[in-house]
Write an enzyme that holds these catalytic residues in place. Structure first.
Site, PDB file in Angstrom:
ATOM      1  N   VAL A  46      11.999  24.630  41.719  1.00  0.00           N
ATOM      2  CA  VAL A  46      12.221  24.998  43.123  1.00  0.00           C
ATOM      3  C   VAL A  46      11.043  25.851  43.591  1.00  0.00           C
ATOM      4  O   VAL A  46      10.655  26.806  42.928  1.00  0.00           O
ATOM      5  CB  VAL A  46      13.546  25.775  43.289  1.00  0.00           C
ATOM      6  CG1 VAL A  46      13.700  26.268  44.728  1.00  0.00           C
ATOM      7  CG2 VAL A  46      14.733  24.911  42.884  1.00  0.00           C
ATOM      8  N   LYS A  47      10.480  25.438  44.711  1.00  0.00           N
ATOM      9  CA  LYS A  47       9.313  26.143  45.227  1.00  0.00           C
ATOM     10  C   LYS A  47       9.763  27.084  46.334  1.00  0.00           C
ATOM     11  O   LYS A  47      10.419  26.652  47.290  1.00  0.00           O
ATOM     12  CB  LYS A  47       8.336  25.104  45.775  1.00  0.00           C
ATOM     13  CG  LYS A  47       6.884  25.461  45.668  1.00  0.00           C
ATOM     14  CD  LYS A  47       6.075  24.219  46.071  1.00  0.00           C
ATOM     15  CE  LYS A  47       4.605  24.472  46.039  1.00  0.00           C
ATOM     16  NZ  LYS A  47       3.874  23.323  46.589  1.00  0.00           N
ATOM     17  N   VAL A  48       9.417  28.351  46.186  1.00  0.00           N
ATOM     18  CA  VAL A  48       9.793  29.341  47.205  1.00  0.00           C
ATOM     19  C   VAL A  48       8.538  30.080  47.654  1.00  0.00           C
ATOM     20  O   VAL A  48       7.600  30.260  46.870  1.00  0.00           O
ATOM     21  CB  VAL A  48      10.830  30.367  46.667  1.00  0.00           C
ATOM     22  CG1 VAL A  48      12.125  29.683  46.259  1.00  0.00           C
ATOM     23  CG2 VAL A  48      10.272  31.186  45.509  1.00  0.00           C
TER      24      VAL A  48
END
Ligand code: E4P
Length: 221
Positions: A82-84
């Site tokens: 997951v890219k945040v």
């Protein structure tokens, strides 16, 4: 050094996966928009093609929605990272997801201070954007050197340095010399890595000389 491919173009991903050189994929909202594809269906397909980490970015910027989106994306496949964004909310989400065993790629990193925060938040990957720093007259590769040096001081930091916004083979080679763990490459840059005029010249000579021998390696019965 691991190689990720920085694209949401499925045909490029399929073709480059066949090289056996790909360790993962990164996408971002701009790349998804360019693909014209449905994001969730696209990410699922990429995860089936490449077994390594596939970065899928949240769209929200507030903590609650970002966390919900992050959990949803993490549920799409086992190899989702997951890219945040590197914001206070993004790092709070990073801490929660990584504690729950989800890979997290913290993106839009432009300083060593930000990279320290991401490591403390338990990021799996930190993505410093070196090309965009070069674009504004700051040495992007110096940021990689600084982050690698800092992370090496602390065995407790397990965050991998994922060199992003890569524009040319020199970026890749210099980052590798510094010990960066991963580079995410636009397809064109990955293809450029193969090139050297002396390889082309040498191969042409070998092919011509081999023909002079009149021999073949196969079909000898
Ligand atoms: C990384 O994950 C990003 O998708 C990417 O490297 C951004 O690169 P750009 O600056 O070429 O858009």
């Amino acid at each position: 050094m691991k190689f990720f491919i920085d694209t949401a173009d499925l045909s490029e991903i399929r073709e480059l996966a066949e090289t056996g050189l790909l360790d993962g994929v990164t996408t971002n909202p701009s790349l998804v928009a360019k693909s014209g594809r449905d994001f969730i269906a696209l990410v699922k397909e990429i995860c089936e093609i490449v077994p390594g980490p596939v970065s899928a970015e949240v769209a929200a910027t507030d903590f609650d929605t970002m966390l919900e989106e992050g959990k949803f994306l993490a549920g799409l496949a086992q190899n989702i990272a997951v890219k945040v964004p590197l914001t206070p909310a993004g790092l709070k989400v990073c801490r929660i997801l990584s504690t729950n065993g989800t890979m997290v790629n913290v993106t839009l990193c432009f300083s060593a201070a930000q990279a320290i925060l991401a490591a403390k938040a338990g990021a799996t990957f930190i993505s410093p954007f070196i090309g965009r720093l070069d674009d504004v007259g700051t040495d992007g590769l110096q940021l990689i050197a600084d982050i690698v040096q800092i992370y090496n001081q602390y065995p407790g930091f397990s965050t991998e340095v994922l060199v992003a916004s890569v524009r040319n083979p020199t970026h890749v080679v210099e980052a590798a010399k510094m010990g960066a763990h991963v580079a995410t490459l636009p397809p064109a840059v990955l293809r450029q890595l193969y090139n050297h005029p002396l390889t082309d010249k040498g191969l042409a000579q070998f092919v011509a000389d081999w023909q002079k021998t009149g021999q073949s390696i196969l079909g000898r019965g």
